[in-house]
Design a protein around this motif. Structure first.
Motif, PDB file in Angstrom:
ATOM      1  N   LYS A 210      38.358   6.071  71.054  1.00  0.00           N
ATOM      2  CA  LYS A 210      37.652   7.136  71.365  1.00  0.00           C
ATOM      3  C   LYS A 210      36.122   6.639  71.364  1.00  0.00           C
ATOM      4  O   LYS A 210      35.325   7.430  71.101  1.00  0.00           O
ATOM      5  CB  LYS A 210      37.650   8.096  70.076  1.00  0.00           C
ATOM      6  CG  LYS A 210      39.203   8.663  70.321  1.00  0.00           C
ATOM      7  CD  LYS A 210      39.667   9.776  71.167  1.00  0.00           C
ATOM      8  CE  LYS A 210      38.710  10.960  70.725  1.00  0.00           C
ATOM      9  NZ  LYS A 210      39.092  12.052  72.013  1.00  0.00           N
ATOM     10  N   THR A 211      35.937   5.392  71.449  1.00  0.00           N
ATOM     11  CA  THR A 211      34.611   4.673  71.367  1.00  0.00           C
ATOM     12  C   THR A 211      33.906   4.585  72.763  1.00  0.00           C
ATOM     13  O   THR A 211      34.682   4.288  73.471  1.00  0.00           O
ATOM     14  CB  THR A 211      34.488   3.219  70.813  1.00  0.00           C
ATOM     15  OG1 THR A 211      34.803   3.505  69.242  1.00  0.00           O
ATOM     16  CG2 THR A 211      32.959   2.938  70.907  1.00  0.00           C
ATOM     17  N   GLY A 240      25.137  12.439  72.996  1.00  0.00           N
ATOM     18  CA  GLY A 240      25.625  13.387  73.968  1.00  0.00           C
ATOM     19  C   GLY A 240      26.332  12.951  75.057  1.00  0.00           C
ATOM     20  O   GLY A 240      27.272  13.525  75.543  1.00  0.00           O
ATOM     21  N   LEU A 241      26.123  11.746  75.673  1.00  0.00           N
ATOM     22  CA  LEU A 241      26.884  11.133  76.637  1.00  0.00           C
ATOM     23  C   LEU A 241      28.545  10.728  76.117  1.00  0.00           C
ATOM     24  O   LEU A 241      29.579  10.852  76.848  1.00  0.00           O
ATOM     25  CB  LEU A 241      26.148   9.708  77.054  1.00  0.00           C
ATOM     26  CG  LEU A 241      25.109   9.867  78.051  1.00  0.00           C
ATOM     27  CD1 LEU A 241      24.228   8.795  78.233  1.00  0.00           C
ATOM     28  CD2 LEU A 241      25.534  10.612  79.409  1.00  0.00           C
ATOM     29  N   ALA A 242      28.307  10.377  74.875  1.00  0.00           N
ATOM     30  CA  ALA A 242      29.781   9.995  74.069  1.00  0.00           C
ATOM     31  C   ALA A 242      30.688  11.244  74.052  1.00  0.00           C
ATOM     32  O   ALA A 242      31.659  11.107  74.429  1.00  0.00           O
ATOM     33  CB  ALA A 242      29.581   9.510  72.829  1.00  0.00           C
ATOM     34  N   ARG A 243      29.863  12.483  73.641  1.00  0.00           N
ATOM     35  CA  ARG A 243      30.830  13.523  73.593  1.00  0.00           C
ATOM     36  C   ARG A 243      31.193  14.040  75.089  1.00  0.00           C
ATOM     37  O   ARG A 243      32.434  14.397  75.307  1.00  0.00           O
ATOM     38  CB  ARG A 243      29.681  14.578  72.872  1.00  0.00           C
ATOM     39  CG  ARG A 243      29.530  14.302  71.556  1.00  0.00           C
ATOM     40  CD  ARG A 243      28.765  15.566  70.788  1.00  0.00           C
ATOM     41  NE  ARG A 243      28.370  15.238  69.458  1.00  0.00           N
ATOM     42  CZ  ARG A 243      27.295  14.739  68.812  1.00  0.00           C
ATOM     43  NH1 ARG A 243      26.333  14.624  69.942  1.00  0.00           N
ATOM     44  NH2 ARG A 243      26.907  14.421  67.918  1.00  0.00           N
ATOM     45  N   GLN A 244      30.419  13.880  75.860  1.00  0.00           N
ATOM     46  CA  GLN A 244      30.638  14.438  77.365  1.00  0.00           C
ATOM     47  C   GLN A 244      31.783  13.615  77.908  1.00  0.00           C
ATOM     48  O   GLN A 244      32.588  14.171  78.794  1.00  0.00           O
ATOM     49  CB  GLN A 244      29.370  14.096  78.364  1.00  0.00           C
ATOM     50  CG  GLN A 244      29.318  14.091  79.791  1.00  0.00           C
ATOM     51  CD  GLN A 244      28.353  13.686  80.538  1.00  0.00           C
ATOM     52  OE1 GLN A 244      27.171  13.910  79.912  1.00  0.00           O
ATOM     53  NE2 GLN A 244      28.645  13.141  81.730  1.00  0.00           N
ATOM     54  N   HIS A 245      32.059  12.479  77.473  1.00  0.00           N
ATOM     55  CA  HIS A 245      33.364  11.505  77.632  1.00  0.00           C
ATOM     56  C   HIS A 245      34.317  11.574  76.738  1.00  0.00           C
ATOM     57  O   HIS A 245      34.840  10.708  76.605  1.00  0.00           O
ATOM     58  CB  HIS A 245      32.871  10.069  78.067  1.00  0.00           C
ATOM     59  CG  HIS A 245      32.017  10.138  79.430  1.00  0.00           C
ATOM     60  ND1 HIS A 245      30.825  10.180  79.336  1.00  0.00           N
ATOM     61  CD2 HIS A 245      32.502  10.248  80.835  1.00  0.00           C
ATOM     62  CE1 HIS A 245      29.996   9.970  80.470  1.00  0.00           C
ATOM     63  NE2 HIS A 245      31.349  10.221  81.263  1.00  0.00           N
ATOM     64  N   ASP A 246      34.320  12.624  75.879  1.00  0.00           N
ATOM     65  CA  ASP A 246      35.383  12.903  74.792  1.00  0.00           C
ATOM     66  C   ASP A 246      35.300  11.465  73.821  1.00  0.00           C
ATOM     67  O   ASP A 246      36.570  11.108  73.462  1.00  0.00           O
ATOM     68  CB  ASP A 246      36.879  13.073  75.359  1.00  0.00           C
ATOM     69  CG  ASP A 246      37.798  13.607  74.387  1.00  0.00           C
ATOM     70  OD1 ASP A 246      37.344  14.411  73.509  1.00  0.00           O
ATOM     71  OD2 ASP A 246      38.742  13.263  74.761  1.00  0.00           O
ATOM     72  N   ASN A 279      37.200   3.943  75.368  1.00  0.00           N
ATOM     73  CA  ASN A 279      37.404   5.217  76.328  1.00  0.00           C
ATOM     74  C   ASN A 279      36.798   4.933  77.548  1.00  0.00           C
ATOM     75  O   ASN A 279      37.170   5.377  78.582  1.00  0.00           O
ATOM     76  CB  ASN A 279      37.215   6.571  75.634  1.00  0.00           C
ATOM     77  CG  ASN A 279      37.542   7.439  76.533  1.00  0.00           C
ATOM     78  OD1 ASN A 279      38.689   7.483  76.928  1.00  0.00           O
ATOM     79  ND2 ASN A 279      36.721   8.791  76.541  1.00  0.00           N
ATOM     80  N   VAL A 280      35.471   4.486  77.412  1.00  0.00           N
ATOM     81  CA  VAL A 280      34.462   4.436  78.806  1.00  0.00           C
ATOM     82  C   VAL A 280      33.757   3.410  78.412  1.00  0.00           C
ATOM     83  O   VAL A 280      32.982   3.206  77.169  1.00  0.00           O
ATOM     84  CB  VAL A 280      33.964   5.802  79.200  1.00  0.00           C
ATOM     85  CG1 VAL A 280      32.976   6.213  77.912  1.00  0.00           C
ATOM     86  CG2 VAL A 280      33.178   5.865  80.449  1.00  0.00           C
TER      87      VAL A 280
END
Length: 615
Positions: A210-211, A240-246, A279-280
């Motif tokens: 989830k990182t 914010g970008l991390a939350r945007q990509h779960d 995750n991304v």
């Protein structure tokens, strides 16, 4: 199809060679018509073939075994200066903002063979045509493209963003967050930044699937170290970008790789796992971050691809490692915190864009998920030769980092010096064609005179002493024979010519000639007075004879054949064959002395297959 493309290029070369040997049996016009037809056939079939290979990579995952198909032979016409200028874009209008070295990296890739770059330059100019040059301090010109160290972006500190790290807030006066060593060392395993960080100290946690991993260029303003910290507004942007990509955390070297030696060493050892399981992976490059993608048309996506191929991020060594390990989900950060999937962008341009621009994506096939990984993650290792060929062009600022990166890409263990790296590979094999480059070699290490000290190709000589075509580049040499790395040295087969001083009249030089065409189209070759064409390869080898050593010229073998492997000929990188020069006192063990080009105007030496041990 690859055999057909190679056959057509052989026909073009055959027509030219036949006219040299026998004189024109047809008129000059007839010959030119045939050559034009064959050239057109060759370039069109080549591009369609590359397009098909890219489709396979995009649909089923990158398959490294297909690299042999991309290794097409080229043709001698590519050595013609006017053809090279037209194909590679030097004769076309090129915007000053494009770094010449980055373009050099792109055009040296095998997917660029005989490609016309005019459409590429057009798309790049649509986004960056009005910008000033960026390679050299206060200069309106780009660098000369001869070597990365000739570009100020790699060494000139005046071109590095003054603020590390940059602000995202309007007032640019927010607080900084810094690491807590105690909190950092208490995390088990790989370390990431928790999104719950709110005070002045970073709240660390273990990196998981989830990182969000961040890959960036230090000089663009996202650098620094944990003790110097990061602006809080930048942390909020990444959160914010991390939350945007779960995601529940993010990793960035600025906060996650300390200066302290042992902690840094441990953190580097975790990089593969962090990017492979993330995750991304977010790609940060200032040129890409300025692009507005609210209306992603095919033309805009082509311009984004053109920008991506020559951006600073794509010619750095560390970012290449990070992207290769995290290629299952690479996303490009654009204006207003909008991200684009790299794979989706490549797929759209491949299916809807121009073929000549789409196939340049093969230069970044290492950024696509592997076809051999069932989870579409880049956890699988890349071959030593494949990763070395990519790193030969890419700059790492800190001395020794190129070996660290090479070991991270190609193996399990992390090595911090070249000697340990090669000793750790005893018992394995290496393709001999990979060694035919200008890479510096290990010195005074018994058994490893042949071993590259670094995969990074540096400039060889200056002025009149420089190679006219620049340093010899590295290929992964999929189609060349292998040799075994042993405790005694490198043991394997080569094509060998043993230098003899009595052969000097035959090989030391060739007469200069002038070629003219009569009105009837006949080719006339006239010898010229004065000194002939010097064979500098022979001269260098002959000097090695002076101390009483035996001297041999070596050429790698084609896989499964008794013929020479030729990667550099007919691709515009060498006029003639490139040989390795080796010396020996008793013809049992041989020492590597470098590589040199044999002039195409002088007949090749007669070579035989021998098993040699290079020490």
């Amino acid at each position: 199809m690859s055999k057909f493309v190679d056959l057509v290029s052989e026909l073009v070369d055959g027509i030219e060679e036949r006219s040299k040997l026998t004189g024109a049996s047809t008129t000059l016009l007839e010959r030119d018509i045939v050559q034009a037809f064959l050239w057109s056939t060759w370039t069109r079939c080549l591009q369609l073939f590359f397009w098909f290979i890219l489709r396979h990579h995009l649909a089923f995952g990158a398959d490294i075994t297909w690299n042999r198909l991309i290794a097409l032979r080229g043709m001698t016409a590519l050595m013609n200066p006017s053809i090279r200028a037209t194909l590679y874009g030097w004769a076309n209008v090129r915007v000053p903002y494009m770094c010449s070295w980055a373009f050099q990296v792109l055009k040296s890739d095998r997917c660029s063979l005989a490609l016309d770059f005019r459409h590429f330059h057009q798309r790049y100019a649509e986004l960056h045509g009005a910008k000033r040059a960026r390679c050299l301090w206060k200069s309106s010109d780009a660098c000369d493209g001869g070597h990365p160290l000739g570009c100020g972006r790699f060494q000139d500190k005046r071109l590095v963003a003054e603020e590390q790290s940059v602000h995202e807030c309007a007032n640019k006066d927010c607080r900084r967050i810094r690491w807590s060593r105690e909190n950092y060392v208490n995390v088990t395993g790989a370390v990431a930044v928790g999104l719950s960080t709110a005070g002045e100290l970073v709240q660390y946690m273990e990196a998981t699937e989830k990182t969000m991993a961040i890959s960036h260029v230090w000089s663009h303003g996202h650098g620094g170290r944990p003790d110097t910290g990061m602006n809080a507004c930048l942390h909020e942007r990444f959160s914010g970008l991390a939350r945007q990509h779960d995601c529940d955390s993010y990793w960035i070297d600025t906060l996650c790789i300390p200066n302290e030696h042992m902690l840094r060493k441990k953190a580097i050892g975790c990089i593969n796992r962090i990017f492979a399981q993330s995750n991304v992976v977010l790609v940060l490059d200032r040129d890409l971050m300025e692009i507005d993608v609210c209306n992603p048309t095919t033309a805009l996506l082509e311009s984004i691809l053109a920008t991506f191929l020559v951006c600073d991020w794509n010619v750095r060594a560390w970012t290449m490692l990070e992207a290769m390990k995290g290629c299952h989900n690479l996303r490009i950060l654009c204006r207003d915190n909008v991200t684009l999937s790299l794979r989706d962008t490549l797929t759209h341009v491949h299916q809807s864009g121009s073929i000549d621009l789409a196939i340049l994506s093969l230069a970044t096939q290492h950024l696509l998920p592997s076809s051999t990984d069932p989870f579409r993650r880049a956890s699988s290792r890349k071959g030593l030769e494949f990763s070395g060929s990519l790193l030969s062009h890419r700059h790492a600022t800190r001395k020794g980092d190129d070996i660290v990166i090479w070991s991270l890409i190609s193996g399990i263990n992390v090595f911090f010096d070249a000697t340990s790296f090669w000793r750790g590979r005893i018992g394995r094999k290496i393709r001999t064609g990979f060694l035919m480059s200008s890479a510096p070699r290990l010195e005074h290490i018994t058994g490893f005179s042949w071993a590259p000290e670094t995969p990074y190709i540096r400039r060889i000589g200056d002025g009149s002493t420089a190679d006219l075509l620049g340093p010899f580049l590295v290929y992964d040499a999929e189609e060349s024979e292998e040799a075994e790395i042993t405790s005694r040295g490198l043991d394997g087969p080569w094509l060998v010519y043993h230098l003899r001083s009595e052969d000097a009249p035959r090989y030391a030089q060739a007469a200069s000639t002038m070629v003219s065409i009569t009105q009837e189209g006949e080719r006339v070759v006239q010898p010229l007075d004065g000194p002939g064409i010097r064979n500098r390869c022979w001269e260098r080898a002959a000097k090695l004879l002076l101390d009483g050593s035996y001297v041999a010229l070596l050429a790698p073998l084609q896989w499964g054949k008794q013929t020479a492997y030729r990667a550099k000929e007919n691709r515009g990188e060498a006029h003639g064959p490139v040989f390795a020069m080796c010396t020996s006192r008793e013809k049992t063990y041989w020492t590597w002395r470098g590589v040199s080009e044999w002039p195409v105007t002088i007949s090749r030496p007669e070579m035989e297959v021998e098993d040699l041990i290079l020490v």
